[in-house]
Structure formats: structure tokens, C-alpha cells
Scaffold this motif. Structure first.
Motif, PDB file in Angstrom:
ATOM      1  N   TRP A   1       9.649   4.012  -3.856  1.00  0.00           N
ATOM      2  CA  TRP A   1       9.223   2.928  -3.476  1.00  0.00           C
ATOM      3  C   TRP A   1       8.774   2.948  -1.689  1.00  0.00           C
ATOM      4  N   VAL A   2       7.934   1.865  -1.747  1.00  0.00           N
ATOM      5  CA  VAL A   2       7.736   2.183   0.291  1.00  0.00           C
ATOM      6  C   VAL A   2       7.578   0.469  -0.040  1.00  0.00           C
ATOM      7  N   GLY A   3       8.291   0.060   1.421  1.00  0.00           N
ATOM      8  CA  GLY A   3       8.172  -1.324   1.420  1.00  0.00           C
ATOM      9  C   GLY A   3       7.449  -0.662   3.136  1.00  0.00           C
ATOM     10  N   PRO A   4       7.144  -2.420   3.911  1.00  0.00           N
ATOM     11  CA  PRO A   4       6.180  -2.532   4.855  1.00  0.00           C
ATOM     12  C   PRO A   4       7.085  -0.836   5.712  1.00  0.00           C
ATOM     13  N   ALA A   5       5.407  -1.419   6.518  1.00  0.00           N
ATOM     14  CA  ALA A   5       6.099  -0.031   7.794  1.00  0.00           C
ATOM     15  C   ALA A   5       6.772  -0.537   9.054  1.00  0.00           C
ATOM     16  N   ALA A   6       7.245  -0.003  10.056  1.00  0.00           N
ATOM     17  CA  ALA A   6       7.695  -1.185  10.808  1.00  0.00           C
ATOM     18  C   ALA A   6       6.860  -1.347  11.939  1.00  0.00           C
ATOM     19  N   GLY A   7       7.312  -3.000  11.813  1.00  0.00           N
ATOM     20  CA  GLY A   7       6.680  -3.831  12.344  1.00  0.00           C
ATOM     21  C   GLY A   7       5.716  -5.112  11.732  1.00  0.00           C
ATOM     22  N   ARG A   8       5.956  -4.705  10.070  1.00  0.00           N
ATOM     23  CA  ARG A   8       5.003  -4.617   9.539  1.00  0.00           C
ATOM     24  C   ARG A   8       5.592  -6.026   8.525  1.00  0.00           C
ATOM     25  N   GLY A   9       4.745  -6.797   7.812  1.00  0.00           N
ATOM     26  CA  GLY A   9       5.671  -7.833   6.868  1.00  0.00           C
ATOM     27  C   GLY A   9       6.187  -9.123   7.504  1.00  0.00           C
ATOM     28  N   THR A  10       6.170  -9.301   8.059  1.00  0.00           N
ATOM     29  CA  THR A  10       6.741 -10.297   8.730  1.00  0.00           C
ATOM     30  C   THR A  10       6.099 -11.017   9.280  1.00  0.00           C
ATOM     31  N   LYS A  11       6.305 -12.948   9.369  1.00  0.00           N
ATOM     32  CA  LYS A  11       5.808 -14.202   9.199  1.00  0.00           C
ATOM     33  C   LYS A  11       4.313 -13.919   9.552  1.00  0.00           C
ATOM     34  N   GLY A  12       3.479 -14.244   9.266  1.00  0.00           N
ATOM     35  CA  GLY A  12       2.085 -14.046   9.503  1.00  0.00           C
ATOM     36  C   GLY A  12       0.958 -12.876   9.661  1.00  0.00           C
ATOM     37  N   ASP A  13       2.139 -12.031   9.152  1.00  0.00           N
ATOM     38  CA  ASP A  13       1.168 -10.650   9.052  1.00  0.00           C
ATOM     39  C   ASP A  13       0.485 -11.161   7.316  1.00  0.00           C
ATOM     40  N   ARG A  14      -0.369 -10.330   7.366  1.00  0.00           N
ATOM     41  CA  ARG A  14      -2.159 -10.666   6.322  1.00  0.00           C
ATOM     42  C   ARG A  14      -2.136  -8.845   5.781  1.00  0.00           C
ATOM     43  N   LEU A  15      -2.932  -8.920   4.582  1.00  0.00           N
ATOM     44  CA  LEU A  15      -3.628  -8.102   4.481  1.00  0.00           C
ATOM     45  C   LEU A  15      -4.757  -7.613   4.873  1.00  0.00           C
ATOM     46  N   ARG A  16      -4.485  -6.236   5.707  1.00  0.00           N
ATOM     47  CA  ARG A  16      -5.920  -5.791   6.550  1.00  0.00           C
ATOM     48  C   ARG A  16      -6.879  -5.557   5.733  1.00  0.00           C
ATOM     49  N   LEU A  17      -7.626  -5.319   5.046  1.00  0.00           N
ATOM     50  CA  LEU A  17      -8.736  -5.112   4.308  1.00  0.00           C
ATOM     51  C   LEU A  17      -8.719  -3.741   4.333  1.00  0.00           C
ATOM     52  N   GLU A  18      -9.674  -3.597   5.822  1.00  0.00           N
ATOM     53  CA  GLU A  18     -10.229  -2.655   7.135  1.00  0.00           C
ATOM     54  C   GLU A  18      -9.848  -1.507   6.904  1.00  0.00           C
ATOM     55  N   HIS A  19      -8.199  -1.707   6.772  1.00  0.00           N
ATOM     56  CA  HIS A  19      -6.695  -0.746   6.329  1.00  0.00           C
ATOM     57  C   HIS A  19      -6.492  -0.299   4.826  1.00  0.00           C
ATOM     58  N   LEU A  20      -6.937  -1.014   3.591  1.00  0.00           N
ATOM     59  CA  LEU A  20      -6.547  -0.705   2.381  1.00  0.00           C
ATOM     60  C   LEU A  20      -7.112   0.711   1.849  1.00  0.00           C
ATOM     61  N   GLU A  21      -5.942   1.392   1.098  1.00  0.00           N
ATOM     62  CA  GLU A  21      -6.496   3.022   1.326  1.00  0.00           C
ATOM     63  C   GLU A  21      -5.930   2.686  -0.013  1.00  0.00           C
ATOM     64  N   ARG A  22      -5.342   2.412  -1.644  1.00  0.00           N
ATOM     65  CA  ARG A  22      -5.602   2.222  -2.976  1.00  0.00           C
ATOM     66  C   ARG A  22      -5.051   1.453  -3.115  1.00  0.00           C
ATOM     67  N   ILE A  23      -4.970   1.088  -4.378  1.00  0.00           N
ATOM     68  CA  ILE A  23      -5.056   0.232  -5.393  1.00  0.00           C
ATOM     69  C   ILE A  23      -4.488   1.055  -6.549  1.00  0.00           C
ATOM     70  N   GLN A  24      -3.260   0.771  -6.888  1.00  0.00           N
ATOM     71  CA  GLN A  24      -2.061   0.941  -8.045  1.00  0.00           C
ATOM     72  C   GLN A  24      -1.990  -0.304  -9.161  1.00  0.00           C
ATOM     73  N   LEU A  25      -1.972   0.260  -9.990  1.00  0.00           N
ATOM     74  CA  LEU A  25      -1.677  -0.297 -11.161  1.00  0.00           C
ATOM     75  C   LEU A  25      -0.433  -0.320 -11.993  1.00  0.00           C
ATOM     76  N   SER A  26       0.488  -1.119 -12.735  1.00  0.00           N
ATOM     77  CA  SER A  26       1.665  -0.570 -13.117  1.00  0.00           C
ATOM     78  C   SER A  26       1.634  -1.822 -12.980  1.00  0.00           C
ATOM     79  N   LEU A  27       3.369  -1.344 -14.651  1.00  0.00           N
ATOM     80  CA  LEU A  27       3.525  -1.575 -16.021  1.00  0.00           C
ATOM     81  C   LEU A  27       4.805  -1.855 -15.812  1.00  0.00           C
ATOM     82  N   ARG A  28       5.837  -3.142 -15.882  1.00  0.00           N
ATOM     83  CA  ARG A  28       7.263  -2.910 -15.787  1.00  0.00           C
ATOM     84  C   ARG A  28       8.152  -3.355 -17.483  1.00  0.00           C
ATOM     85  N   PRO A  29       8.906  -2.820 -17.878  1.00  0.00           N
ATOM     86  CA  PRO A  29       9.335  -2.900 -19.081  1.00  0.00           C
ATOM     87  C   PRO A  29      10.107  -4.802 -18.433  1.00  0.00           C
TER      88      PRO A  29
END
Length: 876
Positions: free
Chosen positions: A822-850
Motif C-alpha cells: 500500500w502507498v499513501g499520499p507523498a509527503a506534503g500531499r493529501g491535505t485539504k485543498g489537494d486535487r488530482l493532477r491529471l498531468e501527473h497521472l501515471e497508472r490506473i488500478q482496478l482492484s477487488l476486495r472481499p
């Protein structure tokens, strides 16, 4: 060994005359730190596994008809050239140099091992001796060969720690091989000064549930070592199962070995993207039961990658957990490295992987310079540590110190005091050295105003080196061309003399404003005119002054690799680039492009960019009236090389050009010209399934569990992903498929910010199921949403605004352990006001969980996915 000092002076130099042979002794202090006995300083060593004497590398040398001892000479010189002082002797003696009872067999494998030890000692290289490998020596190319005589084949890995006869064979073998006297040194291996450490067994099958039995086994092997009078430090593997740590601590072994492959193993193709988040931490090596035990990294690599950043990042973390010796697995021999013939998922050689090799040179310095047990935080804060810096965006690692300037990739950094530099090495250019070639180079200060320059040939890729290897398939070419080099050092000035040293370089030159043409080999740069050869030292470090080991020549014809993007926006120029690889440049290069439906070709001349790259700009338009411009739609293109009156067209590699009446080639490359609002395909099962990375289930479950089928509605390929379920009804807490999409995002970088939704055509394998969709940026920060599905096909539109910051998964999944899943937000990311930076999009992941309370049977919980696209704005 003979080295040319000038075109007229030939000097014979024995390896025994090289400086600093490996003969220092070590001891273990009361805090569990290995120290040099003579000055009590901490031991720090870096290098690689070297496997030529046995197993697949031994056979690989035979496939290219190599002189194995000459190959050892070349490769040990390259170890020394890179500043490496560590080597793991990875010896399959348990399979190839012993019998079923563990009696040592004197044969070519043992002789080569002896020769390697002698040559490494002379180069100042210290060793970890790993004499029992357990895994079959016949992998991967000789699996049908059952002639190996050793006890490893006789007993098999699973019995080694519990079967009394197997343990007796190991004890017998350890005693005999350590008492064996090396004919090249006259010293028994138990007394060999360059061997500092003994690793009892490579990657054993641990039985951590049997504490007493495990201690007994480790002690039996340790006692076998001690019974010979050997006093070297004894280590045992911990990372195959960290639960064995307590048994090691209670045994008579003195330290632990551990490995690390943070990008998994055997992807079958070169990986792309940012994997630095996988190197942040190694928490299992900080377990309390391992405290006060010295640590050795017996194997590590960033498999299936050629980047310049991973090795220094890994060493930063090795030092943070106390490692004192690190050996990459496994160094590619110079004679086979053009083919990456030994170990498909690993690829490192001074000549053939110059950026990665330069990063390993920097990593060696990090091992020596970084303090033990110091942490540098999380990514991206930890991209600067001490005098070191790494950058994913620039594909750069660098060391900028007072005395040393090293860089893997072009850099804008400048040393604080260039007059204090003693050593410079690089791949790319810097403010000290500008170089137009694609090889690695070294500058070593001899004395004031005199420097030794060593330049290696260009290494140019022509195939993916991580595909299935073959002895007849070259993946990287080494080409010797003359390139301009500019050197700016205060004690040289800008009109210094360039004096050839190695054979084949006979022309003396004078730099013009610091610039001159250079070819591979060794040269002397002098700010005070020509240098008297008699005034030059015989050695430079552990190398002969004129010593140079270049690669063998190849006879491949010219090749062309398209580097063009898959899509281009209408109204912008279509920039088609390509890599053209040959011994000399072609006279000209043309692109022939036409609509995929057929018709006449448009022709555009490609301009040289340097570094074997060419580019052509083809105009495109959104209007039908602009003549010669590309409109929206699919196109095919070919590239033709002209030399004299000869033409060759790729990708087919056929003589002639596409407009010739008799050109019959059908192969071509393709691209699309699209409008800014054309949906961007992020996942197409038919073309993308081979590039997916999946959650690993245990050690053996490396391949993805999925099915490619056809939709009964549209007849298009569909990707079926089901939650794995074993016989006990256990399922992993998350099962994910991950796809790199950075190249597609780059092709729309001008307008990608206008995307507003993700569109999936999907159905569930049953009612009331959930697909977790994650969009991961290049710094690991991930945005996720849950998509409810049922057994009916539907187009599911997910507004991007509904994605919230969450956790992604790092795939391919590293070895060992699961702490980096598992990997969470990078240091300094994920705080209030943060947004998805589409120009930095690198991967799409499809997951299944019980889901809690849901009873899952095999094949009952999952999804069929037909497509995933990125939508740009609402349509009228």
C-alpha cells in the motif's frame, strides 16, 4: 597483462603491482558493527554478485565462445573502474562442484572460482562467500539437464534444513571447500584475506515454526565453518522469512543477510514510471530481534528497470537500516552483456547500461559516505540526502561533493569548488564536461594540470533487454564514434593537450576553447603541453594507467526504433522521433506517412537531434483546406534511411522506399491525430493485458489471475478479473491489476486538464459487487472511488470530482515482504485543498476486495471490463 602508455612505449604491468590489494582484517565490535582492525573504522563495501564460474553465467560464456578467465579479468577491471570494493561469490558448488555426499570435486567450476578470488583480491575487492545456492544450477536454459553431480540436486532445497543426511552433506562440503587451497594464491579459502564473510546458505527454506530445529541447523553449519579454523564472520539469511530472526539471534551465526527487489521480478519487459516510493523504507530490518546483528545485503536490484535513480535510493535505505555490505544481483559479463544473456530480469554492465552503471557508481559512494542508521524521511523529501540528489523527472542521480562530481544523467548542478575535484565521472553532460556521446566517461586527476580521461563506447538499445534472452539476439549495441567533448577545469585551461594512451588512438590534439573530438579509450589531458610517459604513474587506483577493456564489435545492420507518441492533437505539429542505430550516420532519413486507409504518402525529412535520435515535424490541422496537413484520424508511417544510392525502410527493414513500384513491405507504425475532446483510451484489454502488473499471492503467485474473453454483446475482447479464493475460502484483502498510462497522458498533456470523467464499460460476475478504481500520480499519491456493478453490462460514468485521496498499490510487488504494497499520499500531499493532477497521472488500478459477511466462491466475485476511457467535457 600489457598496456600501451603511448603509441611508442609499451609497458608490462603485473596485476600484483596494482595498488591496495584486499588484505585488511575486520572484527565485530560489541555493538554489532563490523570494523577494520587496523584503524577501527566502520566497514562499508559495495559491489555485485558475480556468477561466471557456475550455473547460467558459466553456460552463457560458452554460448558466445568466451575465454572465461579473460572475461573475469575484464569484469574485475570494470569493478575496480567503478570504484566497487565488494563482491558476492555466488557459487553453485552444491550442484556443480561436489558429489551427493558433499565431497568437493576439483573441476573447471572450482578452478574458475579460485581464479576469480585471486583476481578480485588483486583489485582490492572484498568478498562475501556464498558456497551453497540450493536453487537448481540448470535454470533457465538447461532445465532438462540432470547431470549435475552435487548434493543440491540429490536432496533438493526442501530437505536441506531438516534431513540429517542433507545436513551432513552440507557440513562435509563446507569443511572441504574452506580447507581447499587456491592454486592461484597458495592460500586456503578459510584463510583468504579478501573473503571477509561467509554466508552459510543462499535463500534457505526456513522452518521458523521449529525454533530449536532451526537453531540446531544454523549451528551445525556454523560449527562446520569453525572446525576448519576459519575465523571469518558467519552470516545467515533472514529475509526469506523474517520470523527466523530469533533463531539466528540465538544461534552461533554472527550476522544476517537480506535481499531486496522493490520492483518485483521477471516482468518480461522494461518497466517505466516512478518507483522511488518503493524505496522509502525497509521496516523488517528494524525488528528488535535483529538489533546488534551486523547486516549484509546479499542481493538487490531494481529488476526490469534501466533508470539512473533507484540504486542510490536503495543504498540510502540500506544505510538507514544498518547495512554495511551491499551486492547487486547480478553483474552482466562484458562478453555477454550485449545480449543480457545471464539473468533476464537483471541487467547491469559498465559499458552496455551506462546510466544504470553510473547510478551504481554513485550508490557505492553513498554506501561509503552516508552515516549508518540515519533516515532521510519520505518521498519526495528524501530525494536529497547528504551530498546526493536523485530526480525521477530528470532521470538523474548525482553526487556533488568537494572532491568528487558524479552524475547519471545530464545535470545543471555545479561543484562548489571545481579546483578541489579529484574525480569526475558521468553519463550525459554537466557544467564541467559537455559530451555528445552515449557512453560513460571518467576523469581522474593525476597531478596539477594533468588528468586521465577514460571514455567508453556509445551504448544504444535496439531491443527490450528484459524480453526472453537468446544468444543470437543483441539488445544493446556498443558503437565507437568520435564525439565532441568540452572540459572546463581550472588547471587545464581551454587550450590543453589531448594525448592518446590506448592503442588505436594515435592522434594528439589541442583543445579549442576546451573542446575536442574524442573516441573511446584512455587519454591524458595536460594544461602544460605533452606529457612525458615516464612521468605518469603505473596505476590509477586499482587500474593500470593505460588499462582499458572495451566491448567486442558486433556486425548488426542499421536499425530504426520509433519513439513517436501514440496520439497527437489536431492543429499541432505531429513530432515523429526515432532512434537510428548504426556504426556511422546515414546520409539522410525520411518519414513516409499516409492515412491508415491507404492513399499517397507525404514525405518529411528527419533532422538529427544527436544521441542517435532523429525527428520530423508534420503539420496537422482541424480544417480540410490546408494542403499537406494531417487531419483527424489514424495514420501509418514508415522511416527510410538513405546511404549513397541505397535505401532501407523500417520497420520491415527492406531495401527500397515505400513509393517504389516494387516495395512489398506491409509492416508500419501507427499514430492517431485527435481533437481535444476525443476520449482517451486508458485501458483496452486486447492491447494492454500483457502490460498489466498484478498483486502477488505469496512468493510463487507472480503471474496475474485473469481471463481474456470476448463480449457476447459487442464481440470485443474483455478483461475478466475475479477475486482469488483458495480451498479454505481465503482471499487476499486486495487483488489489483495496475497499468502504466503515463505515455498516453503525455500525448494529451496540453489539454488533459480539461478531462472531467472516467467512463467504464463493465459488468459484475454476479449481483452487488464492487470494483475499486484508483488513479495514481507519479509521486504515488492516489485517488480512488468504489464503483458498484451487477451482472448487466453498462456504461458507468464516474466524474473525476468523485475520486478522493486514498491508497494505491505499488505494483509490480517487491520482494521480500508485503510492507511496500500500500502507498499513501507523498509527503506534503493529501491535505485539504489537494486535487488530482491529471498531468501527473501515471497508472490506473482496478482492484477487488472481499466484503464483510459475503461468502465468495471461485469465479463468483469480480468484473468483466471492456474499456476504460478518459472523457473530455460534456458533449452537446
Amino acid at each position: 597483462m600489457k598496456f600501451l602508455l603511448t603509441g611508442a612505449a609499451l609497458v608490462t604491468l603485473s596485476l600484483s603491482a596494482l595498488a591496495q590489494p584486499a588484505n585488511r582484517a575486520v572484527y565485530l565490535d560489541s555493538a554489532g558493527v563490523v570494523r577494520w582492525r587496523d584503524d577501527r573504522q566502520e566497514v562499508t563495501l559495495f559491489g555485485a554478485n558475480y556468477v561466471l564460474p557456475t550455473a547460467s553465467d558459466y553456460r552463457a560464456a560458452g554460448y558466445v565462445h568466451g575465454d572465461r578467465k579473460k572475461m573475469i579479468d575484464e569484469d574485475m577491471a570494470h569493478f575496480a573502474r567503478m570504484g566497487w570494493d565488494g563482491l558476492r561469490l555466488t557459487f553453485w558448488g552444491d550442484w556443480e562442484a561436489s558429489d551427493s555426499a558433499g565431497n568437493l570435486i576439483a573441476n573447471d567450476h572450482l578452478d574458475l572460482q579460485d581464479y576469480l578470488i585471486a583476481r578480485a583480491r588483486e583489485r582490492g575487492i572484498y568478498m562475501l562467500f556464498s558456497p551453497i545456492q540450493l536453487y537448481g544450477s540448470n535454470w533457465p536454459d538447461a532445465l532438462q539437464d540432470t547431470t549435475a553431480p552435487g548434493f543440491g540436486r540429490h536432496f533438493g532445497k526442501g530437505r536441506m534444513g531438516t534431513d540429517s543426511a542433507a545436513i551432513a552433506a552440507q557440513v562435509n562440503y563446507l569443511r572441504q571447500i574452506l580447507n581447499h587451497v587456491n592454486p592461484y594464491t597458495g592460500v586456503a579459502l578459510k584463510d583468504e584475506p579478501a573473503i571477509l564473510f561467509i554466508e552459510l546458505v543462499n535463500e534457505p527454506w526456513h522452518h521458523s515454526e521449529d525454533l530449536a530445529g532451526s537453531i540446531k541447523y544454523i549451528n551445525a553449519l556454523t560449527d562446520a565453518v569453525r572446525s576448519t579454523g576459519c575465523t571469518k564472520l558467519v552470516f545467515h539469511n533472514v529475509s526469506q522469512d523474517f520470523r527466523i530472526g530469533d533463531a539466528i539471534r540465538r544461534s552461533r551465526a554472527q550476522g544476517v543477510t537480506f535481499g531486496w527487489y522493490p520492483t518485483g521480478l521477471n516482468s518480461g519487459h522494461e518497466l517505466e514510471g516512478n518507483y522511488l516510493r518503493t524505496t522509502d523504507v525497509y521496516p523488517d530490518m528494524l525488528r528488535p530481534e535483529l538489533a546488534r546483528l551486523p547486516r549484509i545485503v546479499y542481493e538487490f536490484d531494481s529488476p526490469d528497470l534501466l533508470t539512473g535513480t533507484m540504486y542510490p535510493a536503495m543504498v540510502r535505505t540500506f544505510r538507514a537500516v544498518g547495512a554495511q555490505f551491499a551486492a547487486m544481483f547480478s553483474y552482466d559479463m562484458l562478453a555477454t552483456a550485449s545480449r543480457n544473456l545471464g539473468w533476464q530480469t537483471h541487467y547491469l554492465n559498465l559499458v552496455y547500461t551506462p546510466r544504470k552503471a553510473m547510478s551504481a557508481i554513485i550508490a557505492a559512494e553513498a554506501m561509503h559516505r552516508l552515516p549508518r542508521m540515519r533516515s532521510y524521511g519520505a518521498y519526495p523529501e528524501n530525494t536529497r540526502f547528504g551530498d546526493f540528489h536523485i530526480s525521477y523527472d530528470e532521470n538523474l542521480a548525482e553526487l556533488v561533493a568537494r572532491d568528487v562530481f558524479l552524475y547519471a544523467g545530464s545535470t545543471r548542478a555545479m561543484p562548489r569548488e571545481s579546483a578541489a575535484l579529484r574525480r569526475i565521472a558521468g553519463y550525459g553532460s554537466s557544467g564541467i564536461v559537455r559530451y555528445g556521446g552515449e557512453g560513460i566517461y571518467f576523469l581522474d586527476k593525476v597531478r596539477a594540470g594533468v588528468w586521465r580521461l577514460e571514455v567508453y563506447p556509445d551504448a544504444v538499445p535496439v531491443r527490450d533487454p528484459f524480453e526472453t534472452p537468446n544468444a543470437s539476439k543483441i539488445v544493446t549495441r556498443a558503437l565507437s564514434r568520435a564525439w565532441p567533448m568540452t572540459v572546463a577545469l581550472p588547471d587545464l585551461g581551454d587550450a590543453f593537450t589531448i594525448q592518446p594512451v590506448t592503442q588505436g588512438n594515435s592522434r594528439r590534439e589541442v583543445a579549442v576553447r576546451g573542446t575536442f573530438a574524442v573516441t573511446p579509450g584512455v587519454h591524458v589531458l595536460s594544461g602544460n603541453g605533452p606529457v612525458d610517459p615516464a612521468s605518469l604513474p603505473a596505476t590509477i587506483g586499482s587500474l593500470g594507467f593505460a588499462e582499458f577493456h572495451g566491448p567486442p564489435a558486433d556486425t548488426l545492420s542499421a536499425s530504426v526504433q520509433s519513439l513517436a507518441a501514440p496520439e497527437y492533437l489536431a492543429g499541432r505539429d505531429v513530432e515523429i522521433s526515432a532512434r537510428v542505430v548504426d556504426r556511422t550516420p546515414p546520409d539522410s532519413v525520411l518519414v513516409f506517412i499516409r492515412p491508415a486507409a491507404g492513399g499517397s504518402y507525404s514525405t518529411v525529412r528527419m533532422r538529427p537531434l544527436g544521441e542517435y535520435r532523429y525527428a520530423a515535424s508534420v503539420p496537422s490541422t482541424t480544417q480540410a483546406s490546408r494542403a499537406g496537413a494531417l487531419r483527424e484520424g489514424p495514420y501509418e508511417y514508415l522511416i527510410t534511411l538513405f546511404r549513397g544510392d541505397s535505401a532501407t525502410t523500417s520497420p520491415a527493414g527492406l531495401r527500397g522506399k515505400p513509393t517504389d513500384w516494387d516495395y512489398y513491405g506491409r509492416a508500419s507504425w501507427t499514430l492517431n491525430v485527435v481533437s481535444p475532446r476525443t476520449p482517451l483510451v486508458l485501458f483496452d484489454p486486447a492491447s494492454d493485458v500483457r502490460r498489466l502488473a498484478f498483486t502477488r499471492i505469496g512468493d510463487a503467485g507472480r503471474r496475474g489471475l485473469f481471463r481474456l474473453a470476448l463480449s457476447e454483446v459487442t464481440a470485443r475482447p474483455i478483461f475478466q478479473l475475479a477475486l482469488p479464493v483458495d480451498a479454505s475460502r481465503w482471499s487476499p484483502p486486495d487483488y489489483a491489476a495496475s497499468l502504466l498510462i503515463a505515455d498516453r497522458i503525455r500525448s494529451r498533456r496540453e489539454t488533459v486538464a480539461g478531462a472531467d470523467a472516467l467512463q467504464l464499460r463493465v459488468r459484475g460476475l454476479g449481483p452487488r459487487q464492487t470494483l475499486h478504481v484508483t488513479l495514481m500520480e507519479d509521486d504515488g499519491t492516489s485517488w480512488t472511488t468504489a464503483v458498484p456493478v451487477d451482472s448487466s453490462w453498462r456504461e458507468s460514468t464516474i466524474p473525476l470530482s468523485s475520486f478522493t485521496v486514498g491508497r494505491g498499490v505499488l505494483l509490480p510487488q517487491g520482494f521480500p515482504g508485503e510492507w511496500s504494497y500500500w502507498v499513501g499520499p507523498a509527503a506534503g500531499r493529501g491535505t485539504k485543498g489537494d486535487r488530482l493532477r491529471l498531468e501527473h497521472l501515471e497508472r490506473i488500478q482496478l482492484s477487488l476486495r472481499p466484503e464483510d459477511g459475503m461468502r465468495v466462491t471461485p469465479g463468483s466475485y469480480g468484473v468483466d471490463v471492456e474499456s476504460v476511457t478518459l472523457r473530455f467535457g460534456k458533449r452537446d
